[in-house]
Design a protein around this motif. Structure first.
Motif, mmCIF file in Angstrom:
data_model
loop_
_atom_site.group_PDB
_atom_site.id
_atom_site.type_symbol
_atom_site.label_atom_id
_atom_site.label_comp_id
_atom_site.label_asym_id
_atom_site.label_seq_id
_atom_site.Cartn_x
_atom_site.Cartn_y
_atom_site.Cartn_z
ATOM 1 N N ALA A 189 0.835 -1.204 0.000
ATOM 2 C CA ALA A 189 0.000 0.000 0.000
ATOM 3 C C ALA A 189 0.869 1.253 0.000
ATOM 4 C CB ALA A 189 -0.905 0.003 1.227
ATOM 5 N N HIS A 190 0.245 2.340 -0.400
ATOM 6 C CA HIS A 190 0.935 3.624 -0.502
ATOM 7 C C HIS A 190 -0.103 4.703 -0.217
ATOM 8 C CE1 HIS A 190 2.150 6.762 -3.745
ATOM 9 N NE2 HIS A 190 2.477 7.187 -2.567
ATOM 10 N N VAL A 191 0.174 5.555 0.749
ATOM 11 C CA VAL A 191 -0.718 6.657 1.095
ATOM 12 C C VAL A 191 0.080 7.938 0.984
ATOM 13 C CG1 VAL A 191 -2.048 7.732 2.949
ATOM 14 C CG2 VAL A 191 -2.062 5.252 2.702
ATOM 15 N N GLU A 192 -0.493 8.949 0.328
ATOM 16 C CA GLU A 192 0.184 10.238 0.281
ATOM 17 C C GLU A 192 -0.834 11.356 0.323
ATOM 18 O OE1 GLU A 192 1.574 11.705 -3.831
ATOM 19 O OE2 GLU A 192 1.776 9.532 -3.933
ATOM 20 N N GLY A 193 -0.422 12.482 0.892
ATOM 21 C CA GLY A 193 -1.289 13.644 0.953
ATOM 22 C C GLY A 193 -0.851 14.603 2.044
ATOM 23 N N THR A 194 -1.702 15.557 2.330
ATOM 24 C CA THR A 194 -1.439 16.580 3.331
ATOM 25 C C THR A 194 -2.028 16.136 4.660
ATOM 26 O OG1 THR A 194 -1.605 18.251 1.603
ATOM 27 C CG2 THR A 194 -1.722 19.029 3.877
ATOM 28 N N ILE A 195 -1.263 16.304 5.724
ATOM 29 C CA ILE A 195 -1.726 15.895 7.045
ATOM 30 C C ILE A 195 -2.803 16.850 7.533
ATOM 31 C CG2 ILE A 195 -1.056 15.514 9.437
ATOM 32 C CD1 ILE A 195 1.774 14.902 8.397
ATOM 33 N N GLU A 196 -3.971 16.303 7.822
ATOM 34 C CA GLU A 196 -5.076 17.080 8.390
ATOM 35 C C GLU A 196 -4.952 17.139 9.909
ATOM 36 O OE1 GLU A 196 -7.909 18.639 6.963
ATOM 37 O OE2 GLU A 196 -6.731 18.478 5.129
ATOM 38 N N SER A 197 -4.599 16.004 10.530
ATOM 39 C CA SER A 197 -4.425 15.990 11.980
ATOM 40 C C SER A 197 -3.514 14.837 12.384
ATOM 41 C CB SER A 197 -5.770 15.879 12.709
ATOM 42 O OG SER A 197 -6.374 14.638 12.432
ATOM 43 N N ILE A 198 -2.865 15.035 13.541
ATOM 44 C CA ILE A 198 -1.978 14.026 14.118
ATOM 45 C C ILE A 198 -2.331 13.888 15.593
ATOM 46 C CG2 ILE A 198 0.405 13.368 14.640
ATOM 47 C CD1 ILE A 198 1.314 15.401 12.506
ATOM 48 N N THR A 199 -2.496 12.651 16.028
ATOM 49 C CA THR A 199 -2.659 12.349 17.444
ATOM 50 C C THR A 199 -1.726 11.193 17.747
ATOM 51 O OG1 THR A 199 -4.987 12.984 17.314
ATOM 52 C CG2 THR A 199 -4.294 11.740 19.262
ATOM 53 N N ALA A 200 -0.627 11.492 18.428
ATOM 54 C CA ALA A 200 0.420 10.498 18.710
ATOM 55 C C ALA A 200 0.887 9.896 17.382
ATOM 56 C CB ALA A 200 -0.057 9.456 19.699
ATOM 57 N N THR A 201 0.623 8.610 17.135
ATOM 58 C CA THR A 201 1.052 7.973 15.881
ATOM 59 C C THR A 201 -0.119 7.784 14.915
ATOM 60 O OG1 THR A 201 0.802 5.772 16.867
ATOM 61 C CG2 THR A 201 2.999 6.767 16.949
ATOM 62 N N HIS A 202 -1.244 8.412 15.203
ATOM 63 C CA HIS A 202 -2.433 8.317 14.345
ATOM 64 C C HIS A 202 -2.473 9.533 13.408
ATOM 65 C CE1 HIS A 202 -6.554 7.005 13.397
ATOM 66 N NE2 HIS A 202 -6.762 8.291 13.204
ATOM 67 N N TYR A 203 -2.566 9.263 12.106
ATOM 68 C CA TYR A 203 -2.554 10.321 11.101
ATOM 69 C C TYR A 203 -3.867 10.332 10.323
ATOM 70 C CZ TYR A 203 2.445 10.826 11.741
ATOM 71 O OH TYR A 203 3.680 11.063 12.276
ATOM 72 N N ARG A 204 -4.344 11.524 10.026
ATOM 73 C CA ARG A 204 -5.488 11.718 9.131
ATOM 74 C C ARG A 204 -4.938 12.510 7.952
ATOM 75 N NH1 ARG A 204 -11.436 14.235 10.414
ATOM 76 N NH2 ARG A 204 -12.222 13.867 8.318
ATOM 77 N N ILE A 205 -5.015 11.914 6.751
ATOM 78 C CA ILE A 205 -4.378 12.451 5.552
ATOM 79 C C ILE A 205 -5.430 12.819 4.504
ATOM 80 C CG2 ILE A 205 -2.744 11.922 3.683
ATOM 81 C CD1 ILE A 205 -1.348 11.739 6.325
#
Length: 99
Positions: A43-59
């Motif tokens: 898998a491959h995910v790319e984009g702009t980070i909307e939010s970060i909580t510890a090691t959890h990313y919303r892209i």
């Protein structure tokens, strides 16, 4: 090649880290608004980070069919291959290969 980021003319910095070093790097240097590419398994995910909580990313993938994606680095730790970070206000691309 990134579909959402024009990388021409960017300084490319290549580093190698283990998972724990990557988490430390991300906590210190990766911010909301930065651009990332995360390669794990097939898998491959790319984009702009909307939010970060510890090691959890919303892209925000900037892609109509994918929209927003969420993942936790801990969940993909075993399959993590590469983490690419482009700080929002800089012209460098940090490519981190995972040991």
């Amino acid at each position: 090649m990134s579909y959402g980021m024009d990388i021409e003319g960017m300084e490319i910095i290549e580093r190698t880290m283990d998972y724990d070093e990557l988490v430390d790097y991300a906590e210190e240097y990766v911010d909301e608004g930065d651009y990332v590419e995360v390669y794990f398994g097939r898998a491959h995910v790319e984009g702009t980070i909307e939010s970060i909580t510890a090691t959890h990313y919303r892209i925000d993938t900037h892609h109509d069919s994918m929209g927003l994606l969420e993942f936790d680095l801990r969940d993909v730790e075993e399959d993590l291959l590469e983490f690419v970070h482009v700080p929002e206000s800089e012209t460098k691309r940090i490519v981190i290969s995972i040991l």
